[in-house]
Design an enzyme around this catalytic site. Sequence first.
Site, mmCIF file in Angstrom:
data_model
loop_
_atom_site.group_PDB
_atom_site.id
_atom_site.type_symbol
_atom_site.label_atom_id
_atom_site.label_comp_id
_atom_site.label_asym_id
_atom_site.label_seq_id
_atom_site.Cartn_x
_atom_site.Cartn_y
_atom_site.Cartn_z
ATOM 1 C CG LEU A 471 86.354 86.545 52.350
ATOM 2 C CD1 LEU A 471 86.892 86.123 53.698
ATOM 3 C CD2 LEU A 471 87.471 87.128 51.508
ATOM 4 N N GLY A 475 77.194 75.955 51.607
ATOM 5 C CA GLY A 475 75.819 75.513 51.702
ATOM 6 C C GLY A 475 75.096 76.168 52.862
ATOM 7 C CB VAL A 479 82.843 83.317 54.195
ATOM 8 C CG1 VAL A 479 83.947 83.799 55.114
ATOM 9 C CG2 VAL A 479 82.401 81.924 54.596
ATOM 10 C CE LYS A 493 79.522 78.977 57.071
ATOM 11 N NZ LYS A 493 80.121 77.674 56.896
ATOM 12 C CG ASP A 590 82.016 69.621 52.879
ATOM 13 O OD1 ASP A 590 82.257 68.897 51.883
ATOM 14 O OD2 ASP A 590 81.535 70.752 52.783
#
Length: 789
Positions: A471, A475, A479, A493, A590
């Site tokens: 997907l 970093g 996923v 993930k 982030d």
Amino acid sequence: MSFFLLLLFLSLFRPSSSSSDTLSASQRIRDGDVLVSGGGQFAFGFFTPGNSGSRFLGIWYAAIPVQTVVWVANRENPLNDTSGVLSVDFQGNLVLRSGNGSSLLWSTNVSLPLVPSSSSPMVRLLDSGNLVLYENVDGNFIRWQSFDYPTNIHLPSMRFGFNKTSGLHWSFTSWRSYDDPRPGNCTYKIDTTGYPQAVIYKDGTPHFRVGSWTGSRWSGIQEMDHSYILRVNFTNDEDEISFTFRTINASFTTILELNNTGTIQPLNWVNQSRMWVPLYTGPSDPCDYYNQCGPNSNCDPDMNNMCSCLPGFEPKSPTNWYLRDTTDGCIRKKGVSICQSGEGFMKIPNLKIPDTSVAIVDLSLSLRECDQACLNNCSCMAYASAIDLGAGSGCLMWHGDLNDSKTFSGAGQDLYVRVDVALLDRQSKNKINVILSVVVVMVLILSVSFALIIKRRRAAATDNFSIANRLGQGGFGTVYKGVMSDGTEIAVKRLSELSGQGDEEFRNEANLIAKLQHRNLVKMLGFCLQDDEKILIYEYLPNRSLDTFLFDESKKLVLNWRKRFDIATGIARGLVYLHQDSRLKIIHRDLKASNILLDATMDPKIADFGMAKMCGGDQNEGKTRRVVGTYGYMSPEYAMGGLFSVKSDVYSFGVLLLEIISGKKVSSYYDEDSFTGLVGHVWKLWEEGRCMEIVDDSMELDDACSREEVLRCLQIGLLCVQELTTERPEMSSVLFMMSNDFCLPLPNQPAYITRGDGIMLGNNARIGPDIYADPASVNEVTTSTVLGR
Ligand SMILES: *[C@@H]1O[C@H](CO)[C@@H](O)[C@H](O)[C@H]1NC(C)=O
Ligand SMILES: *[C@@H]1O[C@H](CO)[C@@H](O)[C@H](O)[C@H]1NC(C)=O
Ligand SMILES: *[C@@H]1O[C@H](CO)[C@@H](O)[C@H](O)[C@H]1NC(C)=O
Ligand SMILES: *[C@@H]1O[C@H](CO)[C@@H](O)[C@H](O)[C@H]1NC(C)=O
Ligand SMILES: *[C@@H]1O[C@H](CO)[C@@H](O)[C@H](O)[C@H]1NC(C)=O
Ligand SMILES: *[C@@H]1O[C@H](CO)[C@@H](O)[C@H](O)[C@H]1NC(C)=O
Ligand SMILES: *[C@@H]1O[C@H](CO)[C@@H](O)[C@H](O)[C@H]1NC(C)=O
Ligand SMILES: *[C@@H]1O[C@H](CO)[C@@H](O)[C@H](O)[C@H]1NC(C)=O
Ligand SMILES: *[C@@H]1O[C@H](CO)[C@@H](O)[C@H](O)[C@H]1NC(C)=O
Ligand SMILES: *[C@@H]1O[C@H](CO)[C@@H](O)[C@H](O)[C@H]1NC(C)=O
Ligand SMILES: *[C@@H]1O[C@H](CO)[C@@H](O)[C@H](O)[C@H]1NC(C)=O
């Protein structure tokens, strides 16, 4: 007295040489005389650096109001008075003498004899900043040039490297201090042993290995992509090894400075702010210091335990190692045989490859041939491509210790390290086991509330980790989409093998995140931990991330204003929860469009807590040495000083809000004329009262009401990106302002400084040169870099 005035003064009173760019053999330069290059860029004469009492002969930028000395002649022998005189001696050398001509302070010291018939040398200061001594007045043959003897500044078109014919190094030596040009402790030169690499030495020992040339950048600097400002050229042929750069537009003024602390920085002159602004800084994190973790280790600045042994190695001094004294590095694990049949290599991605001074080079080999060559020689420890372009080419092989490697977050080369059969087997078996067990284990995890359970069970093979199910890639890992045995879709993930996080830390963090429950946060369902494999399991959201809609010409049509407004308020709600309502105070760090996932009804959910920081109850701010996140979304105090707080998330939210309204990506936005990024552009339009021009054309704002709402959100966006954190509203106020109609405060000039100290610009995070805010705001956030006053 400023140099402008000085020049004016001199040109009035010393017409003989001051207004000229040349000096003939019969003329001399006394203290007070200045040569000015043809275009008025550079000046050559005597100057006093900063507060020092000494006089030096050198070259500085005439067109820049801050004293910027780029070259110094008598570095070793300062003058105490104004008695210096420069002339051309009978052997055709430039000589600097003091007083009555008694002591020789500096000389070009060219040993070539002059051709007798034409012994009329001439000196000219070129517009490049190069002072050239010609054999003759016709300027044909160069006897000497200052570009061959750089001091601490690399100017465009100057060479950095090594002349293989003459053995001359074009290298840099720092000043002692900002006002003392005498040679300091740091040098920057090309190490020509093995495969050439650029190295900064401090007191003669390697300080920062800038690295080998990978085809587009030095291996040790991941943020070297400045193609919109600079063009670089690296040459390694039979004559020379050299690196040069030039600006793509003659109106840019860029230099590379080696400062007295051993830091190398490209600096850009920003005329409006009257200062030099760094594009990046090296060294920028602890892993940049040479061999930080000792031999056969790898350093990853993003991890709490920066140092880890390379596969197949173990700490040489385990006690010291666990006390974080890593100088001894790592040695081969005992009883490991790496050279029988069947062994192979383990790939370690995103690396600054190890010290190449001991590498064996064969530029004719491909990566596959390199693999074979290394495999066939038992003493070969590791290999990598020399040139990291396309599939890679050229072969570097290491036979001894692997020193000074580092993991980058967004760039880097692959290193293949020789491992034994057992490790190789385990590597492949591990993968299969985990893949097989994920599906089975998931059910268990769900029912046993996030306890750590891994049961090795053989189940029908799935291809959960195939590329097709991928997907996205972050970093910290990749996923994948997965399906549980009851048919529920999940997002899995897989943290990268080298994420290096300790098991305990991983478990704690996963447990904490699992406790976060909010409709605007992605729900974590569980995690797996087995050997080196760490996996997080999230709910699967079919509509993927906001950026796939927002920045896609056709898909963005789905997003009318109402939908966009709902998405923005949903994100705000999620952030309020993170910042205030959850028991943990969490700073996401982030926040960006690609981390906002959309569920089936297009409700937003904040994802990816890989970089999140948890703060104690009353701890609102933190400081980090390593700046992580995405350029463009980062607040200046975080990007430049590593200071993060809930207000850094507010800044990112502001940028995101402007993206949602404009449908434009902050990372690709580059307004070539005005030098401003998205934020700067919105601000400009706001000031001119033309704000609505930024609004995404693909939204039809049918009624006055929504137009008002858009304007309101633009204003909120600008408030969120204010330079002073105190002027940015809390997320709870943002949410309140979005949902209630009252008079908002007026925004001031926002901060849209997106580059500077330690800021990286990988290929994926390209942004325009939008640092150029007004002088006040630039001064606030950058440490001003004045080159010798
Ligand atoms: C300047 O002064 C220092 C110390 O007084 C002396 O060592 C040096 O030789 C002087 N330099 C010149 C060029 O006279
Ligand atoms: C220059 O010459 C004068 C007299 O000839 C002398 O007094 C002075 O000390 C000399 N200066 C230097 C720096 O040698
Ligand atoms: C000039 O160069 C020679 C060697 O080429 C060296 O021995 C001498 O010290 C140099 N002189 C000066 C003043 O730098
Ligand atoms: C390198 O040195 C040789 C010999 O001194 C000289 O002819 C050549 O021009 C130099 N190369 C460069 C690029 O300066
Ligand atoms: C250079 O290094 C020496 C010894 O390491 C140190 O004493 C000195 O202060 C350093 N000089 C500068 C200018 O940093
Ligand atoms: C790069 O530098 C080399 C040697 O200085 C020169 O021959 C070459 O033309 C340059 N290439 C570019 C693209 O400027
Ligand atoms: C160079 O920059 C100036 C000012 O930023 C701009 O006006 C000019 O068009 C640019 N030239 C090129 C060739 O990009
Ligand atoms: C050298 O550069 C570093 C990094 O930007 C900076 O912190 C330091 O103050 C600089 N030193 C001087 C003397 O400019
Ligand atoms: C730089 O700014 C000054 C005013 O600060 C202005 O007079 C000058 O024309 C500017 N130079 C360039 C090249 O833009
Ligand atoms: C392996 O490589 C080393 C270094 O290049 C070399 O000295 C040695 O002879 C090679 N051994 C074999 C068996 O080829
Ligand atoms: C690696 O580093 C160690 C210590 O830092 C040093 O002794 C050794 O010579 C280095 N080896 C290579 C191949 O650079």
